[in-house]
Write an enzyme that holds these catalytic residues in place. Structure first.
Site, PDB file in Angstrom:
ATOM      1  CB  ILE A  81      42.352 -21.191   2.126  1.00 23.13           C
ATOM      2  CG1 ILE A  81      43.527 -20.971   1.165  1.00 23.13           C
ATOM      3  CG2 ILE A  81      41.177 -20.274   1.776  1.00 23.13           C
ATOM      4  CD1 ILE A  81      43.204 -21.256  -0.285  1.00 23.13           C
ATOM      5  CG  ASP A  82      38.928 -24.186   4.466  1.00 28.68           C
ATOM      6  OD1 ASP A  82      39.019 -23.513   3.421  1.00 28.68           O
ATOM      7  OD2 ASP A  82      38.550 -25.367   4.481  1.00 28.68           O
ATOM      8  CG  HIS A 142      40.566 -24.815  -1.255  1.00 26.29           C
ATOM      9  ND1 HIS A 142      39.542 -24.848  -0.335  1.00 26.29           N
ATOM     10  CD2 HIS A 142      40.474 -23.614  -1.869  1.00 26.29           C
ATOM     11  CE1 HIS A 142      38.848 -23.710  -0.408  1.00 26.29           C
ATOM     12  NE2 HIS A 142      39.384 -22.957  -1.325  1.00 26.29           N
ATOM     13  CB  CYS A 143      41.167 -27.613   3.506  1.00 26.45           C
ATOM     14  SG  CYS A 143      39.843 -28.332   2.501  1.00 26.45           S
ATOM     15  CG  LEU A 144      44.870 -28.179   6.526  1.00 31.21           C
ATOM     16  CD1 LEU A 144      45.989 -28.987   7.143  1.00 31.21           C
ATOM     17  CD2 LEU A 144      43.750 -28.013   7.534  1.00 31.21           C
TER      18      LEU A 144
END
Length: 430
Positions: free
Chosen positions: A262-263, A258-260
């Site tokens: 999207i964030d 989810h993080c890299l």
């Protein structure tokens, strides 16, 4: 305290179970009825929380899973841990807004609401607070408390867990910060107070932007090194011997989870939309990392042509691993899935083996590989049952269950996208 955790996924369920284990009464709100039913039956779909831990808090009546918003009534602290995805390559805060509206009806004076979902600076103050105030008729910072505490969950990481990973905490006011910190002090070993909401929100997206940019750097380095005929993996090992000023990052098939992926987009999109400025490094890193699955496919295509004088179309390819990282069933935004999809679109006959995803995909068939029999997803079309029957193997996610020694001995050709195998004439590292 009565704790409500909205969203029972990779972030929310570990927090809810931990809070229940330390003595709080926890309501896990999960609008997905199938997921809620599984939790109520003591079956965890989040691997960081085993069935035994879930069943223990269920048995002690300190944890209750529900899809009924009325069960949120009377909470002392409510934590929002819902997804913040991208829709049409733009931040989508609809889940945060929905959670805020649901929660607002049940806010009582003195209660505390905390947002953990990753987002751009200003979300807590400008998006969540107005919804909570409108729905409750109360004033944030005066009648109830609001805070932000970015999640730092790393699925499958047995060393850094919720309780021993330092937790950033922030509040709308000093009084809000005290309440937020007081709660997290009960579930984590170390809390790190932030001077404001926006600083905490920015810290979260910057943590992952830092990784995103550095991974893009080594991904581009690996492409250049391949062109030059230089071993990028040995180069990185040499650079890593410097005891200061260098952090080792490794190339791979892309970025996932989810993080890299999207964030950083939340940060760059917010800066551009609000101030008309471009965060050039983020956009460049995004371009590089998003194109990495295509680069993997081109490398495999070149190897098949060069070694076997055949195209990808009709080639029998064994893809090892489909999740975005080893040791987890998390396939969100997985670059491995993108590589597999592209190969199939080009006409390759791809068999996927991932011991963490097999049964989740539906009916499976077995392929004898590794220390124990792994499973291939139902979407596999190849009929081969031995490694030597495949034209090529592409190692995408190096799960510990894979027998790499056997792979090296039996495979005709291996493209190792993670650099975990020794380079040999028939083994190429990305």
């Amino acid at each position: 305290m009565h704790i409500c955790v909205l969203g029972q996924g990779y972030v929310g369920l570990p927090l809810a179970v931990r809070a229940a284990e330390v003595g709080h009464t926890v309501t896990g709100y999960e609008p997905d009825r199938a997921r809620c039913g599984a939790l109520a039956a003591g079956s965890s779909y989040v691997e960081d929380i085993g069935d035994d831990r879930l069943q223990a808090v269920l048995g002690s009546d300190t944890y209750y899973a529900t899809s009924d918003p009325q069960d949120l009534k009377g909470f002392d602290v409510a934590v929002i841990t819902v997804p913040t995805p991208l829709t049409d390559r733009a931040p989508d805060l609809s889940c945060v807004r929905d959670a805020g509206r649901v929660l607002a009806e049940w806010i009582e004076p003195g209660a505390t609401v905390v947002l953990e979902s990753t987002t751009h600076p200003g979300t807590t103050r400008d998006v969540l607070v107005p919804l909570l105030e409108e729905g409750s008729g109360l004033v944030a910072g005066r009648d109830f408390h609001v805070g932000f505490s970015p999640e730092r969950i790393d699925p499958g990481n047995a060393d850094w867990r919720l309780e021993n990973t330092p937790k950033i905490v922030a509040g709308l006011t000093e009084g809000c910060l005290e309440r937020v910190k007081a709660f997290y002090d009960t579930v984590t070993d170390v809390t790190v107070p932030a001077s404001g909401l926006e600083e905490a929100e920015l810290a979260k997206v910057f943590e992952n932007t830092y990784r995103h940019v550095n991974i893009a750097l080594v991904n581009e380095l690996s492409r250049m090194a391949h062109t030059l005929g230089v071993d990028v993996w040995h180069t990185l090992e040499l650079a890593a011997t410097k005891p200061f000023g260098f952090t080792k990052f490794l190339p791979g098939p892309g970025v996932g989870g989810h993080c890299l992926p999207i964030d950083p987009v939340y940060l760059s999109h917010h800066v551009k939309a609000r101030h008309g400025q471009t965060f050039r490094l983020i956009e460049l890193a995004q371009d590089i990392n998003e194109s990495q699955p295509d680069y993997v496919v081109r490398r495999l295509q070149d190897a098949l042509s060069r070694r076997f004088r055949r195209s990808v179309h009709g080639a029998r390819v064994l893809a090892l691993g489909a999740t975005y990282k080893p040791g987890t069933s998390d396939a969100r935004q997985s670059p491995a899935v993108e590589v597999i999809d592209r190969l199939r679109q080009m006409g390759a006959d791809v068999t996927v083996v991932d011991p963490y995803l097999g049964e989740a995909e539906g009916s499976c068939r077995e392929i004898p590989f590794g220390p124990t029999t792994a499973t291939a997803t139902a979407t596999a079309t190849a009929t081969a049952t031995a490694v030597s029957d495949f034209d090529a193997v592409v190692l995408l996610t190096p799960h510990g269950e894979f027998d790499l020694v056997r792979l090296a001995a039996e495979a005709s050709y291996v493209l190792d996208t993670r650099g975990v195998m020794a380079a040999e004439p028939h083994i190429e590292r990305l």
